[in-house]
Design an enzyme around this catalytic site. Structure first.
Site, PDB file in Angstrom:
ATOM      1  N   ASP A 319      32.044  53.229  33.175  1.00 21.46           N
ATOM      2  CA  ASP A 319      32.423  52.025  33.881  1.00 21.46           C
ATOM      3  C   ASP A 319      33.518  51.318  33.079  1.00 21.46           C
ATOM      4  O   ASP A 319      33.543  51.382  31.852  1.00 21.46           O
ATOM      5  CB  ASP A 319      31.206  51.120  34.035  1.00 21.46           C
ATOM      6  CG  ASP A 319      31.524  49.846  34.784  1.00 21.46           C
ATOM      7  OD1 ASP A 319      32.059  49.948  35.893  1.00 21.46           O
ATOM      8  OD2 ASP A 319      31.241  48.762  34.251  1.00 21.46           O
ATOM      9  N   ASP A 356      32.861  28.495  41.314  1.00 20.51           N
ATOM     10  CA  ASP A 356      32.799  29.926  40.999  1.00 20.51           C
ATOM     11  C   ASP A 356      32.113  30.074  39.647  1.00 20.51           C
ATOM     12  O   ASP A 356      32.753  30.023  38.597  1.00 20.51           O
ATOM     13  CB  ASP A 356      34.214  30.505  40.966  1.00 20.51           C
ATOM     14  CG  ASP A 356      34.222  32.007  40.712  1.00 20.51           C
ATOM     15  OD1 ASP A 356      33.126  32.597  40.573  1.00 20.51           O
ATOM     16  OD2 ASP A 356      35.325  32.591  40.638  1.00 20.51           O
ATOM     17  N   THR A 397      33.075  36.901  51.432  1.00 18.66           N
ATOM     18  CA  THR A 397      34.418  36.334  51.610  1.00 18.66           C
ATOM     19  C   THR A 397      35.333  36.652  50.437  1.00 18.66           C
ATOM     20  O   THR A 397      36.556  36.668  50.578  1.00 18.66           O
ATOM     21  CB  THR A 397      34.333  34.811  51.754  1.00 18.66           C
ATOM     22  OG1 THR A 397      33.806  34.240  50.535  1.00 18.66           O
ATOM     23  CG2 THR A 397      33.426  34.420  52.909  1.00 18.66           C
ATOM     24  N   MET A 399      36.011  34.753  48.122  1.00 22.14           N
ATOM     25  CA  MET A 399      36.804  33.549  47.864  1.00 22.14           C
ATOM     26  C   MET A 399      35.852  32.408  47.500  1.00 22.14           C
ATOM     27  O   MET A 399      34.667  32.443  47.826  1.00 22.14           O
ATOM     28  CB  MET A 399      37.620  33.151  49.103  1.00 22.14           C
ATOM     29  CG  MET A 399      38.706  34.139  49.496  1.00 22.14           C
ATOM     30  SD  MET A 399      39.775  33.515  50.828  1.00 22.14           S
ATOM     31  CE  MET A 399      38.590  33.325  52.165  1.00 22.14           C
ATOM     32  N   ASP A 547      25.667  49.820  38.288  1.00 26.77           N
ATOM     33  CA  ASP A 547      25.705  51.126  37.625  1.00 26.77           C
ATOM     34  C   ASP A 547      24.344  51.817  37.644  1.00 26.77           C
ATOM     35  O   ASP A 547      24.248  52.998  37.301  1.00 26.77           O
ATOM     36  CB  ASP A 547      26.141  50.965  36.160  1.00 26.77           C
ATOM     37  CG  ASP A 547      27.548  50.419  36.032  1.00 26.77           C
ATOM     38  OD1 ASP A 547      28.404  50.816  36.839  1.00 26.77           O
ATOM     39  OD2 ASP A 547      27.788  49.593  35.134  1.00 26.77           O
TER      40      ASP A 547
END
Length: 708
Positions: A319, A356, A397, A399, A547
């Protein structure tokens, strides 16, 4: 302060080959502490698990009875050295297990009945009611509050807050690490200590099944199962034992037919010398020592099969984020659209990122504050006359943002992935300017991740204010380490959810052989299965929940300890240092285990063949004088030959115990070269050693009474 222990580990010189020789593998202290375990292993039930050594055990018991019934120097000497052979074989396994038990004892010291502060109603806010309970009373799903100076009472994931954590009790290193919610560094381990700030942890493991509990069981070898290769080798050794048993049984009538009474003690000694006692005595210690070498490098293998498979892997999937690169992407620059002041872009980017709660979102707020002087706005529902409505980031979204409502109109600000925000602009009949698209392409080509910031005012099309550049930083030394994997014949593939341009740039910088971009967990799983269907063994490293399916499917799944609980549960190895390049050492240890087993098997079989031709002529010379021409060592008598062979058989096990624990040194090379070296050193050495050893011992024992 290091935020990732793996970073500190990769700073060492990658040109240096991993040192795979442990020190103090067979010292006086190991012998003394292992003796009680040796005595327990003399239990017939334990001996019966190893068919070869069980034959030696029975032979020693029968010889002892015969020596009591018909005492002689020859009988007692053979009986004594057969018991020494059994003890030395048990000693090899006991020393290997004893080192694991010592490590387990040190791990038990970090298990404390810690008092936990549990949120009674499960509320994350400050208004939650806290109960104090013992750590053993915690259940899966409980939320506990841990502040600076407190011990984390159980394994779990951080669901709120960020803190530095001292994990030295687990990893042995003093550098603290950062654990935070919303990322792949959210997992915490019971027994570690919070050094700063305050976090809320959701318990993910029941008492008695914690990571430390599993570590203790693993290093003690309690859960170790035999690998397919070990089982196949056991079958081979058992078959050889049966064949030699039948051959020795046939020797008795042959001696009687030749006019000489068969000696049961001599036949037992002959059988013990001919069966593959050397590898039979050392096989268990080789496997245990292989897992022990991993533990010494802070890697826990959930099974011996995983260690063995590591030595044969063909393809390595890694990864990108947190594995090849330094963890989370960080905001590094703002690129305003034409005609947009950078201060306006910084203000809007900061506001859109307040909702966020990801490491990337927090880094944007920090960049805007430190580089552009934008202080985060107060978390109030209104700003002046406007009412603010925060829009949280969602995976659908892609966003996040904020809507400002006032009496006249609503202004909508959004920040998100370039393609998602581009569609948002297009839905309102707006367009993305070519200069912005050029910035997006340039950032992606350079290996960064572009985020767009846009605004939509009532009555106007939406427009883009500019681009935020998020950058991944490749961990130091990765290129050299991937080159080292390539020299081992391992193909490296970087798997990432990023776009192809970003993936290509990171892959080129890191030096991987191939990459797969925009990969979903399902695609990672499909890739591993396709490699396995082509007959290749696959290793996977990762640290995130996404993962987990691939880690579970891979032949070797190395999960990072800094990763999520799901990743650690899915993998069959856990790296406590969270250094993905540790897989190089894991592969080398796996190859070393296979080479050590193959080398000692070659030595043992060659050894037995040489003893066969060394002993038989001396045994039958008295009956058939013509065979004296084959007695090239000129052994004194049949009795001295038998005793010398039995003594050599015991001493060679002692001589090889350190090698079985330390392992044969592995150097990257082709299979043909490794096979050639194996046959030259251990095949030829196995043939020559008995002739020299038995000859020397015979010159001593010939002076004992009853040696003919």
């Amino acid at each position: 302060m290091d935020t990732d222990r793996g970073a500190s580990r990769t700073e060492r010189d990658p040109r240096h080959e991993p040192e795979l020789v442990s020190r103090g593998a067979f010292d006086l202290r190991s012998l003394v502490t292992s003796m009680p375990l040796v005595l327990r292993k003399l239990n017939p039930r334990d001996q019966a698990r190893n068919p070869v050594m069980f034959v030696v055990f029975l032979g020693a018991a029968v010889t002892t009875v015969l020596a009591i019934l018909r005492p002689s120097w020859f009988s007692w000497t053979v009986a004594a050295w057969l018991w020494f052979t059994v003890v030395f074989a048990a000693l090899a396994e006991a020393v290997a297990e004893g080192r694991g038990r010592a490590q387990a004892e040190s791990l038990r010291k970090i298990k404390r009945d810690t008092v936990a502060r549990r949120l009674r109603d499960g509320r994350l806010g400050d208004g939650g009611v806290i109960d104090e309970v013992l750590g053993g009373a915690l259940r899966v799903g409980d939320l506990i509050v841990v502040e600076a100076g407190e011990v984390i009472a159980g394994d779990g994931d951080v669901v709120d807050g960020i803190a530095t954590v001292d994990e030295s009790a687990i990893t042995g290193e003093s550098a603290p690490v950062v654990r935070e919610s919303g990322g792949d560094r959210s997992a915490v381990t019971g027994g570690t200590v919070v050094l700063s700030d305050r976090i809320i942890v959701k318990i993910t493991t029941a008492p008695g099944e914690t990571f430390v509990d599993r570590m203790i069981a693993l290093v003690e070898g309690a859960d170790r199962k035999k690998t397919p290769n070990e089982i196949a080798l056991d079958i081979l050794l058992t078959s050889l034992t049966i064949i030699f048993l039948l051959a020795v049984v046939a020797v008795g009538p042959m001696q009687q037919y030749a006019g000489r009474s068969p000696d049961p003690v001599g036949l037992i000694a002959l059988l013990v010398c001919l069966i593959p006692t050397t590898i039979g005595a050392l096989l268990s210690s080789i496997g245990i020592a292989g897992m022990d070498r991993l533990v010494q490098r802070n890697v826990l293998a959930m099974s011996g099969r995983a260690v063995e498979a590591a030595g044969d892997i063909d393809t390595l999937l890694m990864d990108k984020t947190g594995t090849i690169t330094d963890g989370n992407r960080r905001a590094t620059a703002l690129h305003p659209a034409p005609g947009v002041p950078v201060d306006e872009l910084a203000r809007v980017a900061s506001e859109c990122s307040l909702a966020d709660d990801t490491p990337e979102g927090r880094s944007i707020v920090e960049l805007c504050r430190t580089s552009y002087g934008v202080e985060p706005v107060a978390a109030a529902p209104t700003v002046g006359a406007a009412r603010r409505e925060v829009v949280a980031f969602t995976a659908q979204t892609r966003m996040s943002g904020v809507d400002l409502h006032d009496a006249e109109a609503t202004v909508v600000y959004r920040k998100g992935a370039a393609d998602a925000l581009g569609r948002w602009v297009a839905d309102s009949a707006g367009t993305v300017e070519p200069a912005v698209l050029a910035d997006v392409e340039r950032i992606s080509t350079d290996g960064g991740t572009p985020l767009l910031v846009g605004v939509h005012e009532a009555g106007h099309p939406a427009r883009v204010l500019g681009v935020i550049a998020l950058s991944d930083v490749v961990k130091p030394g990765m290129t050299a380490r991937f080159a080292q994997l390539r020299s081992m014949g391992i193909r490296t593939v970087m798997v990432t959810g990023d776009n192809p341009l970003t993936a290509r740039a990171i892959a080129a910088e890191a030096g991987v052989d191939d990459f797969v971009a925009e990969a979903t967990p399902e695609e990672k799983l499909a890739l591993i299965r396709s490699e396995q269907q082509a007959g290749r063994l696959v290793a996977m490293t990762g640290d995130g929940t996404n993962d987990a399916p691939a880690l579970a499917q891979a032949d070797v799944g190395l999960a990072m300890n800094t990763g999520t609980s799901a990743a650690k549960e899915a993998g069959n190895m856990v790296d406590l240092d969270s250094d993905p390049t540790k897989l190089i050492e894991v592969v080398a240890i796996g190859k070393q285990l296979l080479i050590t087993r193959g080398a000692l098997t070659t030595f043992s079989l060659a050894n037995d063949l040489a003893k066969y031709f060394a002993i038989l002529p001396a045994m039958f010379t008295a009956v058939h004088p013509q065979l004296d021409a084959l007695n090239i060592m000129r052994l004194h008598s049949a009795e001295s030959a038998m005793v010398s062979a039995v003594i050599f058989n015991a001493l060679i096990i002692v001589a090889l115990i350190p090698l079985s624990l330390r392992g044969v040194r592995y150097r990257p090379s082709s299979a043909s070269k490794l096979l050639g070296r194996n046959l030259l050193v251990y095949g030829l050495g196995g043939v020559l050693a008995p002739f020299v050893g038995i000859w020397l011992i015979d010159h001593v024992v010939r002076f004992l009474p009853g040696m003919g």
